[in-house]
Scaffold this active site. Structure first.
Site, PDB file in Angstrom:
ATOM      1  N   ASP A   1       9.731  -6.391  -5.813  1.00 10.81           N
ATOM      2  CA  ASP A   1       8.634  -7.247  -4.967  1.00 10.81           C
ATOM      3  C   ASP A   1       7.912  -8.784  -5.366  1.00 10.81           C
ATOM      4  O   ASP A   1       8.066  -8.470  -5.987  1.00 10.81           O
ATOM      5  CB  ASP A   1       6.964  -6.043  -5.005  1.00 10.81           C
ATOM      6  CG  ASP A   1       7.027  -6.366  -3.371  1.00 10.81           C
ATOM      7  OD1 ASP A   1       6.553  -8.304  -3.083  1.00 10.81           O
ATOM      8  OD2 ASP A   1       6.036  -5.637  -2.867  1.00 10.81           O
TER       9      ASP A   1
ATOM     10  N   GLU B   1      17.400   2.976  18.229  1.00 13.14           N
ATOM     11  CA  GLU B   1      16.193   4.194  18.104  1.00 13.14           C
ATOM     12  C   GLU B   1      15.942   4.514  19.937  1.00 13.14           C
ATOM     13  O   GLU B   1      15.741   3.163  20.481  1.00 13.14           O
ATOM     14  CB  GLU B   1      15.303   3.745  17.520  1.00 13.14           C
ATOM     15  CG  GLU B   1      15.274   3.401  16.106  1.00 13.14           C
ATOM     16  CD  GLU B   1      14.178   3.138  15.173  1.00 13.14           C
ATOM     17  OE1 GLU B   1      13.054   3.427  15.595  1.00 13.14           O
ATOM     18  OE2 GLU B   1      14.489   3.770  13.872  1.00 13.14           O
TER      19      GLU B   1
ATOM     20  N   ARG C   1       0.777  -1.470   0.230  1.00 17.64           N
ATOM     21  CA  ARG C   1       0.222  -0.378   0.290  1.00 17.64           C
ATOM     22  C   ARG C   1       1.197   0.734  -0.016  1.00 17.64           C
ATOM     23  O   ARG C   1       0.790   2.287  -1.113  1.00 17.64           O
ATOM     24  CB  ARG C   1      -0.778  -0.128   0.932  1.00 17.64           C
ATOM     25  CG  ARG C   1      -2.016  -1.503   1.153  1.00 17.64           C
ATOM     26  CD  ARG C   1      -3.468  -1.054   2.244  1.00 17.64           C
ATOM     27  NE  ARG C   1      -2.143  -1.619   3.814  1.00 17.64           N
ATOM     28  CZ  ARG C   1      -2.468  -2.429   3.856  1.00 17.64           C
ATOM     29  NH1 ARG C   1      -3.139  -3.155   3.431  1.00 17.64           N
ATOM     30  NH2 ARG C   1      -1.959  -3.262   5.302  1.00 17.64           N
ATOM     31  N   ILE C   2       1.494   1.154   0.775  1.00 17.65           N
ATOM     32  CA  ILE C   2       2.671   2.417   0.580  1.00 17.65           C
ATOM     33  C   ILE C   2       3.247   3.270   0.171  1.00 17.65           C
ATOM     34  O   ILE C   2       3.357   3.722  -0.965  1.00 17.65           O
ATOM     35  CB  ILE C   2       3.751   2.560   1.963  1.00 17.65           C
ATOM     36  CG1 ILE C   2       2.872   2.228   3.182  1.00 17.65           C
ATOM     37  CG2 ILE C   2       4.953   3.596   1.646  1.00 17.65           C
ATOM     38  CD1 ILE C   2       3.286   2.123   4.629  1.00 17.65           C
TER      39      ILE C   2
ATOM     40  N   ASP D   1      14.178   7.872   7.902  1.00 19.05           N
ATOM     41  CA  ASP D   1      13.759   7.830   8.985  1.00 19.05           C
ATOM     42  C   ASP D   1      13.362   6.642   9.953  1.00 19.05           C
ATOM     43  O   ASP D   1      12.716   7.256  11.562  1.00 19.05           O
ATOM     44  CB  ASP D   1      11.955   7.709   8.516  1.00 19.05           C
ATOM     45  CG  ASP D   1      11.023   8.016   9.431  1.00 19.05           C
ATOM     46  OD1 ASP D   1      10.944   8.959  10.328  1.00 19.05           O
ATOM     47  OD2 ASP D   1       9.680   6.822  10.053  1.00 19.05           O
TER      48      ASP D   1
ATOM     49  N   ALA E   1      10.725   2.345   6.205  1.00 16.64           N
ATOM     50  CA  ALA E   1      10.296   0.856   6.876  1.00 16.64           C
ATOM     51  C   ALA E   1      10.948   0.806   8.449  1.00 16.64           C
ATOM     52  O   ALA E   1       9.893   0.799   8.839  1.00 16.64           O
ATOM     53  CB  ALA E   1      10.447  -0.276   5.932  1.00 16.64           C
ATOM     54  N   ARG E   2      11.812   0.034   8.650  1.00 14.06           N
ATOM     55  CA  ARG E   2      12.220  -0.443   9.565  1.00 14.06           C
ATOM     56  C   ARG E   2      13.314  -0.562   9.250  1.00 14.06           C
ATOM     57  O   ARG E   2      14.380  -0.677   8.740  1.00 14.06           O
ATOM     58  CB  ARG E   2      11.809  -2.384   9.792  1.00 14.06           C
ATOM     59  CG  ARG E   2      10.784  -2.178   9.724  1.00 14.06           C
ATOM     60  CD  ARG E   2      10.946  -2.072  11.453  1.00 14.06           C
ATOM     61  NE  ARG E   2       9.326  -2.176  11.450  1.00 14.06           N
ATOM     62  CZ  ARG E   2       8.131  -1.577  11.607  1.00 14.06           C
ATOM     63  NH1 ARG E   2       8.553  -0.314  11.097  1.00 14.06           N
ATOM     64  NH2 ARG E   2       7.229  -2.010  12.510  1.00 14.06           N
TER      65      ARG E   2
ATOM     66  N   HIS F   1      11.541   8.209  13.196  1.00  9.36           N
ATOM     67  CA  HIS F   1      10.792   7.365  13.330  1.00  9.36           C
ATOM     68  C   HIS F   1       9.430   7.757  13.241  1.00  9.36           C
ATOM     69  O   HIS F   1       8.953   7.693  13.941  1.00  9.36           O
ATOM     70  CB  HIS F   1      11.084   6.301  14.588  1.00  9.36           C
ATOM     71  CG  HIS F   1      10.007   4.522  13.628  1.00  9.36           C
ATOM     72  ND1 HIS F   1      11.037   3.715  13.934  1.00  9.36           N
ATOM     73  CD2 HIS F   1       9.312   4.448  12.930  1.00  9.36           C
ATOM     74  CE1 HIS F   1      10.656   3.053  13.248  1.00  9.36           C
ATOM     75  NE2 HIS F   1       9.027   3.645  12.363  1.00  9.36           N
TER      76      HIS F   1
END
Length: 329
Positions: free
Chosen positions: A171, A261, A151-152, A256, A231-232, A280
């Site tokens: 993907d 973190e 979706r993103i 981000d 994302a991560r 984040h």
């Protein structure tokens, strides 16, 4: 009646959903840390959790736990296997933050290309003539590689095409024909896409111990390329990224998320002028925070009512298998 533990500060409207439900007791721990919420787990029937870890030992210390609801869509910080062993579903919020995260990724792309942070710093320091370095680039006419066409990723592709960019997508779980139907060119090999791209944006979960983008992947990217991650943390080998940026083998990055973190004050990433950073918060707009809080809270109440949408349960197959084995026993 259920006792619900909310671990981490959420939008007030999400709390209101829980408080308005009859017979529900809410424990609210605003601090986003594992240590702050652990003492409340023993009494919890349900857990609404932000980004802090939920390891197996915490799950073992929650004998009454019946449902875990993530305030978001990622769940790499949750020991899903431990939940599976107890037959505990893990729910996510679905499509409530894709717009906010995609906008943030686009912002990082533009900011990294136009060097907005660096130009801001130079201007505030009185270096008006830094404008003449021409140390900025454009995205119009460039090629974006979206890694992860969910979706993103799809939303970001739409934004990028409006900006005049050509869009590729990698993907391994998406059908190439579906990607092409969205006006995007599918690529079957990640490194092939990395070679072509002027901008690379990551939108996949963390899987396995090895980073998705390591030294070998960075080596095939253009020297003028920009790497974005909303994302991560852990998807990028940060030491390899810093080396590539400092040695001029990559133009810029927009991050981000980080391995650690919040980062340590002496983290070298904080000193790199070629990196645009955010804490984040890609999905933490006021509107998105409200949507996530309401959705995460509603998932818990729906579970106890027997109406939780199975599509929002990431371990639904394992839960079904656990139920079958329990009946067989």
């Amino acid at each position: 009646m259920p006792r619900i533990l909310v671990a981490g500060k959420i939008h007030a409207d999400g709390l209101a959903v829980l408080h308005s439900a009859p017979g529900v007791t809410v424990d609210y721990v605003e601090e986003v840390s594992a240590a702050s919420y652990q003492p409340f787990l023993a009494a919890a029937d349900a857990l609404l959790i932000r980004t802090q870890p939920l390891p197996a030992e915490f799950i073992a210390g929650a004998p009454q736990l019946k449902i875990v609801s993530r305030h978001g869509v990622g769940y790499d910080s949750v020991d899903v296997e431990a939940l599976n062993g107890r037959g505990i579903p893990l729910a996510v919020v679905g499509d409530v933050n894709s717009r906010a995260v995609a906008e943030h990724a686009a912002m990082l792309m533009l900011s990294a290309a136009r060097r907005t942070v660096l130009f801001d710093q130079k201007m505030r320091a009185g270096d008006w003539n830094y404008r003449n370095t021409l140390d900025a680039d454009e995205l119009d006419g460039r090629t974006l590689l979206v890694v992860g066409f969910g979706r993103i990723g799809r939303r970001l592709a739409q934004i990028a095409m409006v900006l005049g960019m050509a869009v590729l997508a990698y993907d391994k779980f998406q059908d190439a024909a579906e990607i092409a139907a969205a006006g995007v060119t599918p690529v079957a090999d990640l490194r092939d896409g990395l070679r072509q791209a002027d901008v690379v944006s990551l939108h996949v979960p963390k899987s396995g111990a090895e980073p998705l983008i390591g030294a070998a992947e960075l080596a095939v990217m253009k020297r003028s390329a920009i790497l974005v991650n909303t994302a991560r943390g852990g998807l990028i080998d940060e030491a390899a990224l810093l080396a590539a940026l400092n040695e001029g083998r990559l133009s810029a990055a927009g991050l981000d998320v980080l391995d650690s973190e919040p980062p340590a004050r002496d983290d070298p990433m904080l000193a790199c002028e070629r990196v645009v950073l955010s804490p984040h918060n890609a999905g933490l707009t006021e509107a998105c925070g409200r949507r996530m809080a309401i959705s995460a809270a509603t998932n818990i109440l729906d579970f106890f009512k027997g109406t939780l949408d199975p599509a929002l349960v990431v371990n639904r197959d394992e839960i079904a298998a656990h139920a079958r084995s329990s009946v067989g026993a």
